[in-house]
Write a protein that holds these residues in place. Structure first.
Motif, mmCIF file in Angstrom:
data_model
loop_
_atom_site.group_PDB
_atom_site.id
_atom_site.type_symbol
_atom_site.label_atom_id
_atom_site.label_comp_id
_atom_site.label_asym_id
_atom_site.label_seq_id
_atom_site.Cartn_x
_atom_site.Cartn_y
_atom_site.Cartn_z
ATOM 1 N N LEU A 24 0.823 -1.213 0.000
ATOM 2 C CA LEU A 24 0.000 0.000 0.000
ATOM 3 C C LEU A 24 0.857 1.263 0.000
ATOM 4 O O LEU A 24 0.521 2.240 -0.676
ATOM 5 C CB LEU A 24 -0.945 -0.002 1.205
ATOM 6 C CG LEU A 24 -2.133 -0.956 1.130
ATOM 7 C CD1 LEU A 24 -2.874 -0.977 2.460
ATOM 8 C CD2 LEU A 24 -3.067 -0.566 0.002
ATOM 9 N N VAL A 25 1.957 1.249 0.735
ATOM 10 C CA VAL A 25 2.853 2.415 0.741
ATOM 11 C C VAL A 25 3.401 2.670 -0.663
ATOM 12 O O VAL A 25 3.429 3.809 -1.135
ATOM 13 C CB VAL A 25 4.010 2.210 1.757
ATOM 14 C CG1 VAL A 25 5.119 3.219 1.536
ATOM 15 C CG2 VAL A 25 3.490 2.301 3.167
ATOM 16 N N VAL A 26 3.806 1.604 -1.332
ATOM 17 C CA VAL A 26 4.327 1.756 -2.691
ATOM 18 C C VAL A 26 3.233 2.267 -3.624
ATOM 19 O O VAL A 26 3.468 3.180 -4.427
ATOM 20 C CB VAL A 26 4.914 0.413 -3.195
ATOM 21 C CG1 VAL A 26 5.228 0.470 -4.685
ATOM 22 C CG2 VAL A 26 6.160 0.055 -2.407
ATOM 23 N N LEU A 27 2.023 1.710 -3.534
ATOM 24 C CA LEU A 27 0.927 2.152 -4.389
ATOM 25 C C LEU A 27 0.570 3.619 -4.156
ATOM 26 O O LEU A 27 0.383 4.376 -5.106
ATOM 27 C CB LEU A 27 -0.308 1.270 -4.173
ATOM 28 C CG LEU A 27 -0.248 -0.133 -4.761
ATOM 29 C CD1 LEU A 27 -1.488 -0.926 -4.360
ATOM 30 C CD2 LEU A 27 -0.113 -0.073 -6.269
ATOM 31 N N VAL A 28 0.475 4.016 -2.892
ATOM 32 C CA VAL A 28 0.148 5.408 -2.582
ATOM 33 C C VAL A 28 1.247 6.325 -3.109
ATOM 34 O O VAL A 28 0.961 7.374 -3.689
ATOM 35 C CB VAL A 28 -0.070 5.599 -1.061
ATOM 36 C CG1 VAL A 28 -0.106 7.067 -0.689
ATOM 37 C CG2 VAL A 28 -1.351 4.916 -0.623
ATOM 38 N N SER A 29 2.481 5.936 -2.936
ATOM 39 C CA SER A 29 3.592 6.757 -3.420
ATOM 40 C C SER A 29 3.568 6.888 -4.938
ATOM 41 O O SER A 29 3.790 7.976 -5.476
ATOM 42 C CB SER A 29 4.923 6.152 -2.982
ATOM 43 O OG SER A 29 4.992 6.119 -1.585
ATOM 44 N N LEU A 30 3.299 5.786 -5.644
ATOM 45 C CA LEU A 30 3.246 5.836 -7.106
ATOM 46 C C LEU A 30 2.082 6.687 -7.606
ATOM 47 O O LEU A 30 2.234 7.446 -8.568
ATOM 48 C CB LEU A 30 3.146 4.419 -7.681
ATOM 49 C CG LEU A 30 4.400 3.566 -7.574
ATOM 50 C CD1 LEU A 30 4.126 2.148 -8.064
ATOM 51 C CD2 LEU A 30 5.550 4.201 -8.337
ATOM 52 N N VAL A 31 0.935 6.582 -6.946
ATOM 53 C CA VAL A 31 -0.214 7.381 -7.359
ATOM 54 C C VAL A 31 0.061 8.859 -7.106
ATOM 55 O O VAL A 31 -0.251 9.708 -7.947
ATOM 56 C CB VAL A 31 -1.501 6.918 -6.633
ATOM 57 C CG1 VAL A 31 -2.636 7.900 -6.844
ATOM 58 C CG2 VAL A 31 -1.904 5.534 -7.111
ATOM 59 N N LYS A 32 0.663 9.189 -5.973
ATOM 60 C CA LYS A 32 0.988 10.591 -5.687
ATOM 61 C C LYS A 32 2.052 11.123 -6.647
ATOM 62 O O LYS A 32 2.031 12.296 -7.013
ATOM 63 C CB LYS A 32 1.472 10.753 -4.246
ATOM 64 C CG LYS A 32 0.351 10.740 -3.252
ATOM 65 C CD LYS A 32 0.847 11.174 -1.902
ATOM 66 C CE LYS A 32 -0.333 11.357 -0.983
ATOM 67 N NZ LYS A 32 -0.097 12.327 0.052
ATOM 68 N N LEU A 33 2.968 10.270 -7.047
ATOM 69 C CA LEU A 33 4.021 10.677 -7.965
ATOM 70 C C LEU A 33 3.474 10.922 -9.377
ATOM 71 O O LEU A 33 3.834 11.899 -10.027
ATOM 72 C CB LEU A 33 5.119 9.606 -8.014
ATOM 73 C CG LEU A 33 6.278 9.842 -8.977
ATOM 74 C CD1 LEU A 33 7.117 11.009 -8.489
ATOM 75 C CD2 LEU A 33 7.116 8.587 -9.091
ATOM 76 N N GLY A 34 2.591 10.036 -9.825
ATOM 77 C CA GLY A 34 2.149 10.098 -11.205
ATOM 78 C C GLY A 34 0.813 10.769 -11.440
ATOM 79 O O GLY A 34 0.328 10.782 -12.558
ATOM 80 N N SER A 35 0.209 11.322 -10.411
ATOM 81 C CA SER A 35 -1.111 11.912 -10.577
ATOM 82 C C SER A 35 -1.234 13.162 -9.725
ATOM 83 O O SER A 35 -0.564 13.301 -8.703
ATOM 84 C CB SER A 35 -2.182 10.899 -10.162
ATOM 85 O OG SER A 35 -3.462 11.475 -10.192
ATOM 86 N N LYS A 36 -2.123 14.033 -10.152
ATOM 87 C CA LYS A 36 -2.368 15.227 -9.349
ATOM 88 C C LYS A 36 -3.481 14.995 -8.333
ATOM 89 O O LYS A 36 -3.739 15.847 -7.500
ATOM 90 C CB LYS A 36 -2.710 16.408 -10.252
ATOM 91 C CG LYS A 36 -3.953 16.208 -11.083
ATOM 92 C CD LYS A 36 -4.191 17.385 -11.987
ATOM 93 C CE LYS A 36 -5.358 17.075 -12.929
ATOM 94 N NZ LYS A 36 -5.604 18.145 -13.849
ATOM 95 N N HIS A 37 -4.121 13.819 -8.384
ATOM 96 C CA HIS A 37 -5.198 13.485 -7.465
ATOM 97 C C HIS A 37 -4.651 12.753 -6.235
ATOM 98 O O HIS A 37 -3.687 11.999 -6.325
ATOM 99 C CB HIS A 37 -6.243 12.604 -8.148
ATOM 100 C CG HIS A 37 -6.853 13.262 -9.356
ATOM 101 N ND1 HIS A 37 -7.722 14.309 -9.265
ATOM 102 C CD2 HIS A 37 -6.705 13.003 -10.672
ATOM 103 C CE1 HIS A 37 -8.091 14.684 -10.471
ATOM 104 N NE2 HIS A 37 -7.482 13.894 -11.360
#
Length: 94
Positions: free
Chosen positions: A35-48
């Motif tokens: 989950l930490v990796v997923l949250v980090s990737l979503v924050k990195l690649g998205s403005k949402h």
């Protein structure tokens, strides 16, 4: 004179549950790491903001804390499923 701790039946039951929750803790830490990796990737690649993933991450950390409290003898209550899922404050989400 009282019996030593290992002679009591409660000691052995707790030891069995502690071994069980040690395995559950390892599984929960793996899920937490994913989950930490997923949250980090979503924050990195998205403005949402990943609100749902962040909520799951908060829930996972509360559950892990509940297990640590049981394993360290800070709490005598067994974690979920023997008691309700740990509550998460909505203030922590923001």
């Amino acid at each position: 004179m009282s019996k030593p701790g290992y002679a009591k039946q409660d000691f052995w039951f707790r030891l069995i549950f502690m071994v069980f929750y040690w395995f559950v803790l390892n599984l929960a830490l793996t899920v937490f790491g994913i989950l930490v990796v997923l949250v980090s990737l979503v924050k990195l690649g998205s403005k949402h903001e990943p609100v749902t993933l962040a909520y799951w991450l908060t829930n996972a950390s509360a559950f892990i804390g509940q297990i640590f409290a049981y394993l360290s003898y800070a709490d005598e209550e067994k974690p979920f499923p023997f008691q309700p899922w740990p509550p998460v404050n909505s203030d922590d989400e923001a």
